[in-house]
Design a protein around this motif. Structure first.
Motif, short mmCIF file in Angstrom:
data_model
loop_
_atom_site.label_atom_id
_atom_site.label_comp_id
_atom_site.label_asym_id
_atom_site.label_seq_id
_atom_site.Cartn_x
_atom_site.Cartn_y
_atom_site.Cartn_z
N ILE A 141 7.97 36.36 -12.43
CA ILE A 141 6.82 35.65 -11.86
C ILE A 141 7.27 34.91 -10.61
CG2 ILE A 141 5.04 33.91 -12.26
CD1 ILE A 141 5.34 34.44 -15.25
N SER A 142 6.55 35.08 -9.51
CA SER A 142 6.93 34.38 -8.29
C SER A 142 5.70 34.11 -7.43
CB SER A 142 7.94 35.21 -7.48
OG SER A 142 7.35 36.40 -7.00
N CYS A 143 5.82 33.09 -6.60
CA CYS A 143 4.75 32.74 -5.66
C CYS A 143 5.38 32.25 -4.37
CB CYS A 143 3.85 31.67 -6.25
SG CYS A 143 2.43 31.24 -5.21
N THR A 144 4.85 32.74 -3.25
CA THR A 144 5.28 32.31 -1.93
C THR A 144 4.12 31.58 -1.27
OG1 THR A 144 6.80 34.17 -1.71
CG2 THR A 144 6.15 33.05 0.31
N ILE A 145 4.36 30.36 -0.84
CA ILE A 145 3.34 29.56 -0.15
C ILE A 145 3.79 29.38 1.29
CG2 ILE A 145 2.22 27.31 0.00
CD1 ILE A 145 2.45 27.08 -3.03
N THR A 146 2.97 29.83 2.23
CA THR A 146 3.30 29.70 3.65
C THR A 146 2.27 28.87 4.41
OG1 THR A 146 2.18 31.79 4.17
CG2 THR A 146 4.54 31.90 3.68
N GLY A 147 1.27 28.38 3.73
CA GLY A 147 0.25 27.55 4.37
C GLY A 147 -0.76 27.08 3.35
N GLY A 148 -1.66 26.20 3.79
CA GLY A 148 -2.71 25.72 2.91
C GLY A 148 -2.55 24.27 2.51
N SER A 166 7.06 27.28 2.61
CA SER A 166 7.40 27.10 4.02
C SER A 166 6.12 26.75 4.76
CB SER A 166 8.03 28.38 4.60
OG SER A 166 7.11 29.47 4.52
N GLY A 167 6.24 26.58 6.07
CA GLY A 167 5.06 26.29 6.89
C GLY A 167 4.95 24.83 7.28
N ALA A 168 4.83 24.60 8.58
CA ALA A 168 4.74 23.23 9.08
C ALA A 168 3.46 22.54 8.65
CB ALA A 168 4.84 23.23 10.61
N ASP A 169 2.41 23.33 8.39
CA ASP A 169 1.11 22.74 8.03
C ASP A 169 0.82 22.79 6.54
OD1 ASP A 169 0.57 22.22 10.74
OD2 ASP A 169 -0.20 24.26 11.04
N VAL A 187 13.25 27.17 -7.09
CA VAL A 187 12.40 26.59 -6.05
C VAL A 187 13.19 26.52 -4.75
CG1 VAL A 187 11.02 24.60 -5.34
CG2 VAL A 187 11.14 25.24 -7.76
N THR A 188 12.59 27.06 -3.68
CA THR A 188 13.22 27.04 -2.36
C THR A 188 12.24 26.47 -1.35
OG1 THR A 188 14.48 29.03 -2.93
CG2 THR A 188 14.39 28.41 -0.60
N LEU A 189 12.61 25.36 -0.73
CA LEU A 189 11.73 24.68 0.22
C LEU A 189 12.31 24.78 1.63
CD1 LEU A 189 10.99 21.40 -1.81
CD2 LEU A 189 9.79 23.60 -1.91
N SER A 190 11.54 25.34 2.54
CA SER A 190 11.92 25.39 3.96
C SER A 190 10.76 24.94 4.84
CB SER A 190 12.39 26.80 4.35
OG SER A 190 11.36 27.75 4.11
N GLY A 191 9.95 24.08 4.29
CA GLY A 191 8.81 23.53 5.01
C GLY A 191 7.89 22.84 4.03
N GLY A 192 6.81 22.28 4.56
CA GLY A 192 5.83 21.62 3.71
C GLY A 192 5.94 20.11 3.73
N GLU A 193 4.82 19.49 3.39
CA GLU A 193 4.72 18.03 3.26
C GLU A 193 4.27 17.73 1.84
OE1 GLU A 193 2.30 14.26 5.29
OE2 GLU A 193 2.23 16.27 6.20
N TYR A 194 4.91 16.74 1.19
CA TYR A 194 4.71 16.49 -0.24
C TYR A 194 4.46 15.01 -0.49
CZ TYR A 194 7.13 20.96 -0.10
OH TYR A 194 7.50 22.25 0.21
N GLU A 195 3.41 14.71 -1.25
CA GLU A 195 3.22 13.32 -1.66
C GLU A 195 4.21 12.95 -2.76
OE1 GLU A 195 -0.61 11.77 -2.41
OE2 GLU A 195 -1.55 12.78 -0.70
N ILE A 196 4.47 13.91 -3.66
CA ILE A 196 5.48 13.66 -4.69
C ILE A 196 6.04 14.99 -5.18
CG2 ILE A 196 3.80 13.59 -6.58
CD1 ILE A 196 5.63 11.42 -7.87
#
Length: 257
Positions: A141-148, A166-169, A187-196
């Protein structure tokens, strides 16, 4: 029941197709749909099915939508002028199916299980994204998030499953990492903004978090060459911290404010 009839027609097409057929099916929504008792399914088994649902600026409300089957690749998008169509129904992606979301609004949960994969390129999600199930073997099972934007619930990845962001936005309100006793969530993070970002119900000890080879710590989620920044300042966190708030993931060589 117009959408139900449309999905029934899709089912009939799939059932009639040869086992080795490659099907291209597009369902374009022409007006708002309100079928609160209806469940819809794309079930291809092992047949190769490329299914696209174009929300087309409309609102679709139902009880549930299921994408299932190893050969099924589904795309949700809104090709309308405003790209503001909305799906008001929980979505389950199962049995090695794949879902790609390009844009649109999603007001109920998305759940990946049984070897399913996802690519979320954009959109607004006001409920939760579940990648795997707690205390299950989520291998494949995998998911890639590049925006949203993900601001109504958590993005939760369970042990054995994989998540790449990933993704600046890209904006995620809550990222929950649920390592199981036997399987680490990848979990691999190369972008994104996180509240927690939080380790949810972590089963191990501080010694496990301190062990860099086990890679259980929040710090271990960073891709090579990336770092956490808070208010424009590079932020180092302790390996034993089980939560981290208000951070962005940027390249480690990014100048500080």
């Amino acid at each position: 029941m117009q959408l139900t009839k449309a999905f029934d027609a899709v089912k009939a097409t799939v059932n009639a197709a040869d086992a080795d057929a490659d099907l291209e099916i597009t369902l374009k929504v022409l007006k708002d749909i309100f079928e609160t008792k209806s469940e819809w399914k794309i079930d291809g088994g092992t047949k190769n099915i490329n299914f696209c649902m174009d929300l087309n600026g409309c609102t679709v409300t139902g009880k549930g939508l299921y994408i299932t089957g190893e050969g099924v690749e589904a795309v949700f998008k809104d090709a309308g002028t405003g790209q503001n169509g909305t799906l008001n129904a929980p979505v389950s992606i199962q049995n090695k199916a794949k879902l790609t979301v390009e844009n649109g609004n999603y007001t109920w949960n998305l759940k990946f299980s049984g070897g399913a994969t996802g690519e979320l390129k954009g959109g607004h999600y006001s409920r939760s994204i579940y990648i795997g199930n707690a205390n299950s073997d989520n291998t494949g099972i995998s998911c890639t998030i590049t925006g949203g934007t993900y601001d109504g619930g958590e993005v939760r990845v369970c042990g054995g499953a994989a998540l790449s962001v990933s993704g600046a936005d890209t904006k995620i309100e809550t990222l929950q990492i649920d390592h199981s006793i036997k399987l680490r969530a990848e979990v691999t993070l190369s972008g994104g903004e996180y509240e927690i970002i939080t380790l949810d119900a972590f089963p191990g000890s501080n010694d496990d978090l301190l062990d860099e080879e086990q890679r259980y710590a929040i710090e271990d989620t960073l891709a090579d060459g990336y770092a956490f920044y808070s208010s424009g300042i590079k932020t180092d966190i302790s390996r034993t911290d089980r939560s981290q708030g208000s951070v962005k993931v940027l390249r480690a060589d990014m100048p500080e404010d």
